[in-house]
Design a protein around this motif. Sequence first.
Motif, PDB file in Angstrom:
ATOM      1  N   GLY A 151       0.844  -1.190   0.000  1.00 45.93           N
ATOM      2  CA  GLY A 151       0.000   0.000   0.000  1.00 45.93           C
ATOM      3  C   GLY A 151       0.878   1.237   0.000  1.00 45.93           C
ATOM      4  N   THR A 152       0.311   2.357   0.382  1.00 44.63           N
ATOM      5  CA  THR A 152       1.089   3.592   0.480  1.00 44.63           C
ATOM      6  C   THR A 152       2.257   3.389   1.442  1.00 44.63           C
ATOM      7  OG1 THR A 152      -0.953   4.815   0.129  1.00 44.63           O
ATOM      8  CG2 THR A 152       0.922   6.069   0.894  1.00 44.63           C
ATOM      9  N   HIS A 153       1.949   2.734   2.566  1.00 41.07           N
ATOM     10  CA  HIS A 153       2.965   2.334   3.546  1.00 41.07           C
ATOM     11  C   HIS A 153       2.844   0.819   3.695  1.00 41.07           C
ATOM     12  CE1 HIS A 153       2.177   6.609   5.195  1.00 41.07           C
ATOM     13  NE2 HIS A 153       3.134   6.634   4.285  1.00 41.07           N
ATOM     14  N   THR A 154       3.738   0.100   3.040  1.00 39.12           N
ATOM     15  CA  THR A 154       3.643  -1.366   3.004  1.00 39.12           C
ATOM     16  C   THR A 154       4.146  -1.980   4.303  1.00 39.12           C
ATOM     17  OG1 THR A 154       3.824  -1.431   0.609  1.00 39.12           O
ATOM     18  CG2 THR A 154       4.479  -3.421   1.773  1.00 39.12           C
ATOM     19  N   LYS A 155       3.428  -2.998   4.781  1.00 39.27           N
ATOM     20  CA  LYS A 155       3.818  -3.723   5.994  1.00 39.27           C
ATOM     21  C   LYS A 155       4.326  -5.111   5.624  1.00 39.27           C
ATOM     22  CE  LYS A 155       2.009  -0.591   8.864  1.00 39.27           C
ATOM     23  NZ  LYS A 155       2.824   0.237   9.743  1.00 39.27           N
ATOM     24  N   MET A 168       7.871  -4.699   9.687  1.00 39.43           N
ATOM     25  CA  MET A 168       8.591  -3.567   9.097  1.00 39.43           C
ATOM     26  C   MET A 168       7.619  -2.785   8.223  1.00 39.43           C
ATOM     27  SD  MET A 168      11.602  -3.663   6.186  1.00 39.43           S
ATOM     28  CE  MET A 168      10.574  -3.572   4.715  1.00 39.43           C
ATOM     29  N   THR A 169       7.681  -1.462   8.305  1.00 43.74           N
ATOM     30  CA  THR A 169       6.886  -0.597   7.431  1.00 43.74           C
ATOM     31  C   THR A 169       7.820   0.118   6.461  1.00 43.74           C
ATOM     32  OG1 THR A 169       5.442  -0.172   9.325  1.00 43.74           O
ATOM     33  CG2 THR A 169       5.130   1.213   7.377  1.00 43.74           C
ATOM     34  N   ALA A 170       7.452   0.149   5.183  1.00 43.76           N
ATOM     35  CA  ALA A 170       8.235   0.871   4.177  1.00 43.76           C
ATOM     36  C   ALA A 170       7.337   1.883   3.471  1.00 43.76           C
ATOM     37  CB  ALA A 170       8.837  -0.098   3.172  1.00 43.76           C
ATOM     38  N   MET A 171       7.885   3.068   3.205  1.00 45.68           N
ATOM     39  CA  MET A 171       7.103   4.171   2.630  1.00 45.68           C
ATOM     40  C   MET A 171       7.216   4.235   1.110  1.00 45.68           C
ATOM     41  SD  MET A 171       7.926   7.169   5.414  1.00 45.68           S
ATOM     42  CE  MET A 171       6.823   8.382   4.670  1.00 45.68           C
ATOM     43  N   SER A 172       7.457   3.097   0.462  1.00 47.29           N
ATOM     44  CA  SER A 172       7.718   3.094  -0.987  1.00 47.29           C
ATOM     45  C   SER A 172       6.592   3.742  -1.790  1.00 47.29           C
ATOM     46  CB  SER A 172       7.929   1.666  -1.478  1.00 47.29           C
ATOM     47  OG  SER A 172       8.896   1.020  -0.679  1.00 47.29           O
ATOM     48  N   GLY A 173       5.338   3.441  -1.446  1.00 45.40           N
ATOM     49  CA  GLY A 173       4.202   4.002  -2.174  1.00 45.40           C
ATOM     50  C   GLY A 173       4.141   5.513  -2.053  1.00 45.40           C
TER      51      GLY A 173
END
Length: 317
Positions: A151-155, A168-173
């Motif tokens: 998603g916007t912030h992938t888990k 872990m959360t990533a802000m790729s989106g």
Amino acid sequence: MAHHGNDNIIGINWGSSNLRAYLITPGGAVLDAHEEPAGVATLSREGMVIAADSLRARWPHAQHAYAAGMIGSNVGWVDAGYVACPAGVDVVAQQLVETRIGSLALRIVPGMACVRSLDGAPDVMRGEETELLGLLSDGAIGADAIVALPGTHTKWIQLRSGEVESFMTAMSGELFDRLAGGGLLASVLEGPGAVGPAFLEGVRGGAKGALGLGALLFGVRARVIRGMLERADSSSYLRGVLVGAEIGDAMGLFPALGDRDARAGQRPALPVVGSGPVTVMYQAALSELGVESRGVASADAVVRGFAAIHAMASAPR
């Protein structure tokens, strides 16, 4: 739509941008649904009361109401705090926060917080815990699994024995949206990006980890200017770099994800939970990096999560 079951549940997935509310039977079936762009980031406290009052009026006979997501954050109605991982549905259900928004009495689901053992860093989630509980309760994901929620912030979530161990959360989106929306890269980017050779090349480059993201991102511009990347492929390549770097991080934190020693077919396919193009993109990237995955539709997971929380919360102790 009138439904006169007193034992029905109102479940509200109340995020930053949107409010999605459901009238749910105790068994987890949806009787009615309502959605509006009334996220907590856009509403004053009075606006939250108006939204809650309209749900109370729509479903007057439902005795139990639950809400998950940013409504329980420090920018929401009340801060519902975080349950420390590892934790399962039982712990979440024991730490619901009772409150009232206008005429609607409800219980807000807390978020989850972890400190990852591998890098010692904290992470938090809010809203996804309810979706996970729904997926676990109906067997869509296994009790021991790594799960991706793009998603916007992938888990990226590590489950053990049905509990959330760490994530872990990533802000790729969000990074893609912001880079495409303004700044240096916006001038060379074209289109939303799609799976294809340029995307997969970006995935390989991002996952390799030879350079940090800061250098890789400027490289997108340099490639276009030097004629090594077609402008029409620039967005696809950028998406690949972002997703590839993220998967590389997830493999580093959760070694089972990149366990090349596991014989083909011996490891269950990684559940990628979501809908639409972003899920397809993540599955293509994982495949390129040798990880087998399977798509899991998320549409009704949060509803089943509310039903599971209600069952736990109302069980005699």
